[in-house]
Design an enzyme around this catalytic site. Structure first.
Site, short mmCIF file in Angstrom:
data_model
loop_
_atom_site.label_atom_id
_atom_site.label_comp_id
_atom_site.label_asym_id
_atom_site.label_seq_id
_atom_site.Cartn_x
_atom_site.Cartn_y
_atom_site.Cartn_z
CD GLU A 1 8.74 12.23 -15.48
OE1 GLU A 1 7.99 13.00 -16.08
OE2 GLU A 1 9.69 12.61 -14.77
CG HIS B 1 -1.70 -1.24 1.44
ND1 HIS B 1 -2.93 -1.51 0.90
CD2 HIS B 1 -1.35 -2.35 2.14
CE1 HIS B 1 -3.32 -2.72 1.27
NE2 HIS B 1 -2.38 -3.24 2.02
CB SER C 1 13.38 22.43 -15.22
OG SER C 1 12.61 23.61 -15.33
CE LYS D 1 11.88 19.28 -11.10
NZ LYS D 1 10.64 19.74 -11.73
#
Ligand code: ARG
Length: 457
Positions: free
Chosen positions: A291, A157, A278, A284
């Site tokens: 992704e 979980h 970024s 970043k």
């Protein structure tokens, strides 16, 4: 007159915009190698069976070899007017060697031809996919061997559950990939079958030898029913389905890579090569590749659904709908090959933050099961042990400490069965160490697992 290779019964010439809609040459030119191979085998067989003279066969083969040469150089010029790869190549052959080129299509149809191309194409590419899966599995094993002693929180979980060896976590993906590999291997049995010689649907009146052309092409078997031969696209569905499950696995792994590289987890750091910055936030370092792989699962599932839907209502035998089998297949192949290559590099070069993982596992309640098991071993019914432990966890939460920080007095107040040896039991190292049931996370079991895994490679 339509000016087409099939134009005899047509009065009006074709319109370009209609041709464009019907043409597949834009994508099926990827089958050029297989189409030429198929033609060479077919014409060789026509010669051996006495259907064409040896002179004719030699001239046609010579032309086909020239086309192969041009294909390698990338100098073939395809045209939409010639619809697909089969008609384009046939037209080029006739232009090259004259009318005798028109004899190549004796005893053959584009229907068995295209099916043959697809079988040849997938047979080869599936083997490449299998090698890429293996390369990725090797990268996983190498990281796992490096992290047998690395303690990590195991989750259910997405809540810390029990401590594990980080290698155990990584190796889970090894076994998923092992099943993917087996599925692709198994699918080869149904891909490695020759439809060539099935004709349009009913076979042919020429005395052909299907087994011979199959053997020349390296197929292990031939279709037993000519209509099945030209209508079967199951092997492509299987490929798309196997690709989909593979992408499901890669997507799960990608999700973990993304979580682990976040500031909140910091369990791993990806190599710069597999990260991007970024355009506005200078700090970043984004796990874009992971992704993208997670996202690309979507198009691969889409390709599977697309083909299943194309096939579901078409009557026997060939229908033009079936031309829609190709783009999804090429796209899936391209996507899984790219994803596997990227993932292999990403896992091989990532840095595991052993210290952070170590700290994580010492600052949580993932050793609570140890305490419950400890009490159960001392004779307390497990349900009661669960309750006692739960109360101690609650006490810790109130005080802002962990189980190992409790004094022996606090522990003994909860149960007189507890003795000082409990502290050894509660250490996360011990919790992992003691889980030596077969396939468990115990360090020795993980070593056995890795050895077994290596036998699969
Ligand atoms: N381009 C076609 C396809 O991909 C080849 C077979 C065409 N056959 C036909 N009878 N129109 O399916």
């Amino acid at each position: 007159m339509s000016g087409k290779l099939w134009g005899g019964r047509f009065q009006n010439s074709a319109e370009q915009w209609v041709d464009e809609f019907g043409a597949s040459i834009g994508f099926d030119q990827q089958l050029v190698t297989e189409d030429l191979e198929g033609s060479i085998a077919h014409v060789t067989m026509l010669g051996a069976c006495g259907i064409l003279s040896q002179d004719e066969v030699n001239t046609i083969k010579d032309g086909l070899h020239q086309l192969q040469q041009k294909a390698t150089e990338g100098s073939l010029e395809f045209s939409i007017a010639n619809e697909d790869i089969h008609l384009n190549l046939e037209k080029m052959l006739i232009d090259l060697i004259g009318p005798v080129g028109g004899k190549l299509h004796t005893g053959r149809s584009r229907n068995d031809q295209v099916a043959t191309d697809m079988h040849l194409f997938l047979k080869k590419r599936v083997q490449e996919v299998i090698s890429l899966i293996e390369a990725f599995q090797k990268a996983i094993v190498t990281q796992a061997e490096d992290n047998i002693d690395t303690l990590a929180p195991g989750y259910t979980h997405l809540q810390r559950a029990q401590p594990i060896s980080f290698a155990h976590h990584l190796m889970t993906y090894f076994w998923m990939l092992e099943r993917d590999k087996q599925r692709f291997q198994d699918s080869l049995k149904r891909t490695d079958i020759s439809p060539l010689g099935a004709g349009a649907l009913a076979g042919t009146t020429f005395p052909i030898d299907r087994e011979m052309s199959a053997e020349l092409l390296g197929f292990s078997a031939v279709y037993q029913n000519s209509m099945d031969a030209v209508s079967d696209r199951d092997f492509i569905v299987e490929f798309l389905s196997n690709g989909s499950l593979l992408m499901a696995h890669l997507s799960r792994f990608a999700e973990e890579i993304i979580l682990w590289s976040s500031e909140e987890f910091k369990f791993i750091e990806l190599d710069d090569v597999f990260s991007t910055g970024s355009s506005i936030m200078p700090q970043k370092k984004n796990p874009d590749m992971a992704e993208l792989i997670r996202g690309k699962a979507g198009r691969v599932y889409g390709n599977l659904m697309g083909l299943l839907t194309v096939l579901k209502g078409i009557p026997l035998a060939y229908n033009k709908d079936m031309q829609e089998d190709k783009e999804g297949m090429f796209d899936t192949l391209h996507t899984i090959v790219g994803s596997l290559k990227i993932f292999e590099g990403m896992v091989r070069t990532m840095t595991v933050a052993k210290e952070t993982l170590h700290k994580a596992v010492h600052q949580d309640f993932s050793n609570a099961t140890e305490l419950a098991d400890y009490l159960a071993t001392k004779g307390m019914p497990f349900r009661e042990a669960h309750e006692v432990t739960g109360k101690l966890v609650f006490l810790c939460i109130q005080r802002g400490i962990y189980l190992l920080d409790l004094s022996i007095e606090d522990l003994q107040e909860a149960s007189s069965l507890i003795e000082v040896d409990v502290y050894d039991v509660l250490a996360p190292e011990a919790a992992v160490q003691r889980r030596h049931s077969l396939g468990g996370t115990g360090f020795e079991q993980v070593k056995i697992q890795i050895a077994k895994a290596k036998e699969c490679l």
